[in-house]
Design a protein around this motif. Structure first.
Motif, mmCIF file in Angstrom:
data_model
loop_
_atom_site.group_PDB
_atom_site.id
_atom_site.type_symbol
_atom_site.label_atom_id
_atom_site.label_comp_id
_atom_site.label_asym_id
_atom_site.label_seq_id
_atom_site.Cartn_x
_atom_site.Cartn_y
_atom_site.Cartn_z
ATOM 1 N N PRO A 1 14.118 -44.091 5.522
ATOM 2 C CA PRO A 1 13.146 -43.724 4.484
ATOM 3 C C PRO A 1 13.155 -42.232 4.200
ATOM 4 O O PRO A 1 12.889 -41.803 3.091
ATOM 5 N N GLN A 2 13.488 -41.410 5.194
ATOM 6 C CA GLN A 2 13.493 -39.965 4.987
ATOM 7 C C GLN A 2 14.638 -39.563 4.053
ATOM 8 O O GLN A 2 14.461 -38.735 3.175
ATOM 9 N N LYS A 3 15.838 -40.160 4.193
ATOM 10 C CA LYS A 3 16.972 -39.834 3.343
ATOM 11 C C LYS A 3 16.749 -40.302 1.910
ATOM 12 O O LYS A 3 17.077 -39.613 0.962
ATOM 13 N N SER A 4 16.204 -41.474 1.713
ATOM 14 C CA SER A 4 15.960 -41.959 0.359
ATOM 15 C C SER A 4 14.844 -41.156 -0.305
ATOM 16 O O SER A 4 14.843 -40.975 -1.514
ATOM 17 N N GLY A 5 13.907 -40.662 0.461
ATOM 18 C CA GLY A 5 12.845 -39.804 -0.078
ATOM 19 C C GLY A 5 13.417 -38.479 -0.551
ATOM 20 O O GLY A 5 13.025 -37.960 -1.604
ATOM 21 N N ARG A 6 14.343 -37.897 0.161
ATOM 22 C CA ARG A 6 15.000 -36.647 -0.256
ATOM 23 C C ARG A 6 15.828 -36.875 -1.511
ATOM 24 O O ARG A 6 15.842 -36.046 -2.412
ATOM 25 N N LYS A 7 16.531 -38.002 -1.518
ATOM 26 C CA LYS A 7 17.366 -38.320 -2.676
ATOM 27 C C LYS A 7 16.484 -38.452 -3.929
ATOM 28 O O LYS A 7 16.831 -37.951 -4.999
ATOM 29 N N THR A 8 15.373 -39.106 -3.806
ATOM 30 C CA THR A 8 14.452 -39.272 -4.939
ATOM 31 C C THR A 8 13.896 -37.922 -5.383
ATOM 32 O O THR A 8 13.812 -37.639 -6.583
ATOM 33 N N LEU A 9 13.539 -37.080 -4.424
ATOM 34 C CA LEU A 9 13.013 -35.752 -4.742
ATOM 35 C C LEU A 9 14.069 -34.901 -5.446
ATOM 36 O O LEU A 9 13.771 -34.227 -6.443
ATOM 37 N N LEU B 1 16.687 -35.987 -7.214
ATOM 38 C CA LEU B 1 16.888 -36.553 -8.547
ATOM 39 C C LEU B 1 15.732 -36.193 -9.485
ATOM 40 O O LEU B 1 15.944 -35.891 -10.663
ATOM 41 N N LEU B 2 14.528 -36.220 -8.973
ATOM 42 C CA LEU B 2 13.361 -35.860 -9.772
ATOM 43 C C LEU B 2 13.410 -34.388 -10.178
ATOM 44 O O LEU B 2 13.148 -34.037 -11.336
ATOM 45 N N LEU B 3 13.778 -33.503 -9.247
ATOM 46 C CA LEU B 3 13.900 -32.074 -9.559
ATOM 47 C C LEU B 3 15.018 -31.834 -10.575
ATOM 48 O O LEU B 3 14.861 -31.026 -11.504
ATOM 49 N N LEU B 4 16.147 -32.516 -10.421
ATOM 50 C CA LEU B 4 17.239 -32.376 -11.379
ATOM 51 C C LEU B 4 16.831 -32.848 -12.772
ATOM 52 O O LEU B 4 17.210 -32.239 -13.774
ATOM 53 N N ALA B 5 16.054 -33.914 -12.822
ATOM 54 C CA ALA B 5 15.617 -34.444 -14.113
ATOM 55 C C ALA B 5 14.755 -33.432 -14.866
ATOM 56 O O ALA B 5 14.789 -33.376 -16.093
ATOM 57 N N PHE B 6 13.993 -32.630 -14.148
ATOM 58 C CA PHE B 6 13.135 -31.634 -14.800
ATOM 59 C C PHE B 6 13.802 -30.265 -14.957
ATOM 60 O O PHE B 6 13.556 -29.561 -15.921
ATOM 61 N N LEU B 7 14.652 -29.870 -14.026
ATOM 62 C CA LEU B 7 15.275 -28.553 -14.076
ATOM 63 C C LEU B 7 16.517 -28.512 -14.959
ATOM 64 O O LEU B 7 16.794 -27.487 -15.583
ATOM 65 N N LEU B 8 17.278 -29.583 -15.023
ATOM 66 C CA LEU B 8 18.508 -29.591 -15.804
ATOM 67 C C LEU B 8 18.267 -29.283 -17.286
ATOM 68 O O LEU B 8 18.983 -28.447 -17.853
ATOM 69 N N PRO B 9 17.292 -29.892 -17.961
ATOM 70 C CA PRO B 9 17.048 -29.523 -19.367
ATOM 71 C C PRO B 9 16.621 -28.063 -19.546
ATOM 72 O O PRO B 9 17.008 -27.413 -20.520
ATOM 73 N N VAL B 10 15.863 -27.538 -18.626
ATOM 74 C CA VAL B 10 15.423 -26.137 -18.717
ATOM 75 C C VAL B 10 16.615 -25.203 -18.570
ATOM 76 O O VAL B 10 16.772 -24.248 -19.340
ATOM 77 N N VAL B 11 17.490 -25.468 -17.620
ATOM 78 C CA VAL B 11 18.673 -24.638 -17.406
ATOM 79 C C VAL B 11 19.612 -24.756 -18.615
ATOM 80 O O VAL B 11 20.159 -23.750 -19.091
ATOM 81 N N ALA B 12 19.785 -25.955 -19.137
ATOM 82 C CA ALA B 12 20.658 -26.148 -20.304
ATOM 83 C C ALA B 12 20.096 -25.395 -21.514
ATOM 84 O O ALA B 12 20.848 -24.744 -22.251
ATOM 85 N N ALA B 13 18.791 -25.457 -21.725
ATOM 86 C CA ALA B 13 18.179 -24.741 -22.846
ATOM 87 C C ALA B 13 18.347 -23.234 -22.691
ATOM 88 O O ALA B 13 18.632 -22.519 -23.658
#
Length: 180
Positions: free
Chosen positions: A4-12, A14-26
């Motif tokens: 559960p700890q590894k899947s929690g990190r993976k989700t975190l 992915l969630l950070l990438l989903a929000f940071l990637l558009p900001v960095v691209a812009a």
């Protein structure tokens, strides 16, 4: 099996990438000037130029104005400009009374070209005369700020298209303006 700890990190992550990637691209697109803004004006915007900066009194205070400086010899281009100014004013329809066409006349100007036209004339200051020496048209707002300029067009058809652009820009400005 995933803990559960590894899947929690993976989700975190992915969630950070989903929000940071558009900001960095812009940020990259804007910093490398890859984005052209959606400007709808057809004239060239003028910044921080007004009658007071040009050492001249406003000839028609609290009114929208179209400026044109009459050259020393009014050739076919000049006559086309005068005709386009007259037709543009007529094309404004119900907003005609909000806009005044002012022809700037100095000592060298060919005033015989104004026969047959009903324009207001004024004498420009040296600074304004220098600004208008390229036979350009300028829109002035009711507060006396020079807003847009339209350089001289090469032929008659281009001047007609420029007149249409002038009317389109004026209609937008008049629609958005609460003064004048």
């Amino acid at each position: 099996m995933n803990s559960p700890q590894k899947s929690g990190r993976k989700t975190l992550v992915l969630l950070l990438l989903a929000f940071l990637l558009p900001v960095v691209a812009a940020k990259l697109v804007l910093s490398f000037d890859l984005y052209n803004g959606g400007a709808t004006n057809k004239g060239q915007l003028l910044e921080s130029v007004s009658y007071s900066n040009l050492a001249m009194a406003n000839p028609q205070p609290q009114e929208w104005q179209l400026l044109y400086q009459l050259p020393s010899h009014c050739d076919a281009t000049c006559e086309d400009r005068l005709y386009i100014l007259q037709q543009s004013h007529t094309a404004l329809g119900r907003n005609q009374d909000r806009v005044h066409t002012i022809i700037m006349v100095n000592q060298q100007s060919d005033t015989t070209a104004l026969t047959g036209f009903d324009f207001v004339t004024a004498t420009p200051s040296a600074e304004l005369s220098q600004l208008l020496n390229q036979q350009q048209l300028v829109i002035v707002d009711p507060l006396g700020s020079l807003v847009m300029s339209y350089p001289v067009a090469s032929d008659h058809q281009a001047q007609i298209m420029q007149g249409k652009a002038l009317v389109a820009d004026l209609r937008k400005l008049l629609k958005l303006s609460r003064i004048g």
